[in-house]
Structures are given as structure tokens and as C-alpha cells.
Enzyme design. Structure first.
Site, PDB file in Angstrom:
ATOM      1  N   GLU A  38       0.915  -1.190  -0.067  1.00 20.08           N
ATOM      2  CA  GLU A  38      -0.060   0.060   0.149  1.00 20.08           C
ATOM      3  C   GLU A  38       0.894   1.320  -0.011  1.00 20.08           C
ATOM      4  O   GLU A  38       1.973   1.303   0.655  1.00 20.08           O
ATOM      5  CB  GLU A  38      -0.795   0.000   1.196  1.00 20.08           C
ATOM      6  CG  GLU A  38      -1.780   1.051   1.504  1.00 20.08           C
ATOM      7  CD  GLU A  38      -2.434   1.002   2.843  1.00 20.08           C
ATOM      8  OE1 GLU A  38      -2.019  -0.034   3.659  1.00 20.08           O
ATOM      9  OE2 GLU A  38      -3.506   1.668   3.149  1.00 20.08           O
ATOM     10  N   LYS A 109      -9.732   2.374  -1.694  1.00 21.02           N
ATOM     11  CA  LYS A 109      -9.835   1.494  -0.300  1.00 21.02           C
ATOM     12  C   LYS A 109     -11.098   1.777   0.291  1.00 21.02           C
ATOM     13  O   LYS A 109     -11.548   3.024   0.355  1.00 21.02           O
ATOM     14  CB  LYS A 109      -8.743   1.860   0.655  1.00 21.02           C
ATOM     15  CG  LYS A 109      -8.782   1.272   1.880  1.00 21.02           C
ATOM     16  CD  LYS A 109      -7.397   1.541   2.742  1.00 21.02           C
ATOM     17  CE  LYS A 109      -7.065   0.672   3.963  1.00 21.02           C
ATOM     18  NZ  LYS A 109      -5.875   1.077   4.460  1.00 21.02           N
ATOM     19  N   CYS A 142      -5.211  -3.394   2.486  1.00 19.92           N
ATOM     20  CA  CYS A 142      -4.831  -3.467   4.016  1.00 19.92           C
ATOM     21  C   CYS A 142      -6.010  -3.796   4.775  1.00 19.92           C
ATOM     22  O   CYS A 142      -6.642  -4.833   4.898  1.00 19.92           O
ATOM     23  CB  CYS A 142      -4.091  -2.155   4.520  1.00 19.92           C
ATOM     24  SG  CYS A 142      -2.884  -2.504   5.742  1.00 19.92           S
ATOM     25  N   VAL A 169       0.159  -2.433  10.682  1.00 19.57           N
ATOM     26  CA  VAL A 169       0.730  -2.058  11.745  1.00 19.57           C
ATOM     27  C   VAL A 169       0.274  -2.888  12.887  1.00 19.57           C
ATOM     28  O   VAL A 169       0.818  -2.854  14.027  1.00 19.57           O
ATOM     29  CB  VAL A 169       0.383  -0.458  12.260  1.00 19.57           C
ATOM     30  CG1 VAL A 169       1.206   0.430  11.158  1.00 19.57           C
ATOM     31  CG2 VAL A 169      -0.982  -0.231  12.296  1.00 19.57           C
TER      32      VAL A 169
END
Ligand code: ACM
Length: 265
Positions: A38, A109, A142, A169
Site C-alpha cells: 500500500e 480503499k 490493507c 501496523v
């Protein structure tokens, strides 16, 4: 069909340097389809929406896209890459499907993660599948992983391979994608970045561990957390057309959508 990913460490804001790094890494690659992370050219941890405006590009007028399309022509492969997309006064966290003929499809997204809600506009393009060689591919980005409806919709649209550019993350996604691939009998390529975006307003660290998963949730390969890797493997996309979990259970046909009405609210 040869598919895979390139896991690397983009440098925030250094678009040209990041594009050169990707082109250098893929120049010798022999593949049909390679997935990149991404936002691999702009970097991820923006200060605010104004900073997105300085780094986003219109893919139809982008030297980044031109260079990558030239690479696709030269190497005769397809790329799915994250992209900070500008469209008029809107800014999207997007994924582009690029091939020898140029830009083939854009996905924006749908589920923005945390501070992305201040930086980007939410996606506005339906989830569909695109033909790439012998396969149909679907794109998600993601945090879309945590909404199982996304992978399911792509499977219903006919996707054999889910291409999943990521800047993860949290630590849950990689394992969860085994479930997405089991319940939908699809392949998935999660291309994550590693390293950190160290900015004046804070630091975000990314978890690497890019992976390729086969139908039935079989992990074909997973990268190290903090290491660059170009990984390509041979798969048979036809395996994703067999949706039978038992001789009498078809994963898509056996659904009971009349009982799923709350999903549409
Ligand atoms: C994410 O969606 N980049 C965590």
C-alpha cells in the site's frame, strides 16, 4: 501462473527514489503478477490531508504510472500496486492494476484505517474481478481484511486471487487471511512493507511478513518481518474454482443470503 510480491521499505515522501527502488528490484523478475505494498511511493504516515495533496497523483498523468507500465511492457507482467490517487478535489488510498497495456483497473480503499479517515476520501468503486492471463484477480487494501464481506464479495465476483497491498501496523492480519482463503477458496497475496515512517508528529512501524496463501488456507510462503524480499511462486489459479469443502458443500452455493439481511443495513 507465476505470482508473488515485493516487500520493501519505502522512504516517506521520496517518490522518485521509491519508484527507482521498485523498478531496480523487478527489472530481472520473471512473473505474471507481482503485488506491491500500500502507498509504496508516497509513504504512509502523512501529517494531514494537505500533505497527501503534495504527494498524490492522477494516475492518468503520472510519471510513476508511466514508468511502471513501461516496466510491465518490458518484462511482460502485471503489477498491483498501492497508489496515493488524486482525482479532481478528492484523494484516495488506491490500488492500481497495471499491465503491458497500461492502467487496467483502479480500486479505492473502502475501509479507511484510523487517521486515514482524516487524510483520504473513502472508496467509491465497486469490488469486481479483473482478468489477468489465466486468472481473475480482485483487489483490496490493507484494513479491508477485517471486513470479511470484502473477500467474500471478491470471491462472488469470480476472483481466483486476492491481491492485497498493505501497510500493516497490527499483528492480526496475516493469520486472518488464512481464514479468508479457507472460507472463499481463493489465493491471496498480501504484500506488506517493513521499516518505519519516522515523522515530526510521530512514528509508525510496519510488520512485514508478506505472504502467499492458497485455497483451504494453506500458507505457501511468508516473508520475514524486517527484510526485503521479492518472492514469486507458481500456482494453478484453477484450484480456486473448486469451491467444494465436502462432496456436498459448495462454499458459495450453500450460502443462505435471505438470512443475512442485517448485512445490507
Ligand atoms: C492499514 O490499513 N494500513 C493498517
Amino acid at each position: 501462473m507465476k505470482i508473488g510480491y515485493y516487500q520493501f521499505r519505502p522512504r516517506f515522501g521520496r517518490v522518485n527514489q521509491n519508484v527507482s527502488k521498485v523498478i531496480q528490484a523487478l527489472r530481472q523478475a520473471s512473473a505474471d503478477l507481482i503485488v506491491l505494498p500500500e502507498l509504496p511511493f508516497s509513504g504512509y504516515y502523512f501529517r494531514d490531508r494537505d500533505e497527501v495533496k503534495t504527494l498524490a497523483e492522477d494516475p492518468h498523468r503520472s510519471t510513476t504510472v508511466e514508468s511502471l507500465a513501461a516496466l510491465c511492457r518490458e518484462r511482460n507482467f502485471y503489477l498491483v500496486t498501492g497508489f496515493a490517487e488524486k482525482q479532481k478535489d478528492k484523494y484516495f488510498n488506491s490500488a492500481l492494476l497495471l499491465g503491458p497495456e497500461g492502467l487496467a483497473h483502479t480500486y479505492r480503499k473502502l475501509h479507511l484505517f484510523n487517521e486515514e479517515k482524516s487524510w483520504f476520501d473513502p472508496g467509491d468503486i465497486p469490488l469486481t474481478a479483473q482478468e489477468v492471463r489465466r486468472a481473475k484477480i480482485g483487489m483490496m487494501i490493507c484494513f479491508d481484511w477485517i471486513f470479511p464481506e470484502v473477500a467474500r464479495t471478491l470471491a462472488l465476483a469470480g476472483a481466483d486471487i486476492i491481491c492485497h497491498p498493505s501497510n500493516l501496523v497490527l499483528s492480526y492480519c496475516q493469520q486472518s487471511m488464512l481464514a479468508r482463503c479457507t472460507e472463499n477458496a481463493v489465493f491471496a497475496v498480501t504484500a506488506n512493507r517493513f521499516g518505519a515512517d519516522k515523522r515530526p508528529h510521530g512514528e509508525l512501524r510496519f510488520t512485514g511478513k508478506s505472504q502467499v496463501v492458497a485455497p483451504k488456507g494453506k500458507l505457501l510462503h511468508r516473508a520475514y518481518s524486517q527484510k526485503e524480499e521479492l518472492y514469486i511462486t507458481e500456482i494453478d489459479p484453477g484450484l480456486a474454482r473448486d469451491k467444494m469443502m465436502t462432496p456436498r458443500n459448495d462454499l458459495l452455493q450453500d450460502r443462505r443470503p435471505q438470512f443475512y439481511k442485517p448485512l445490507l443495513r
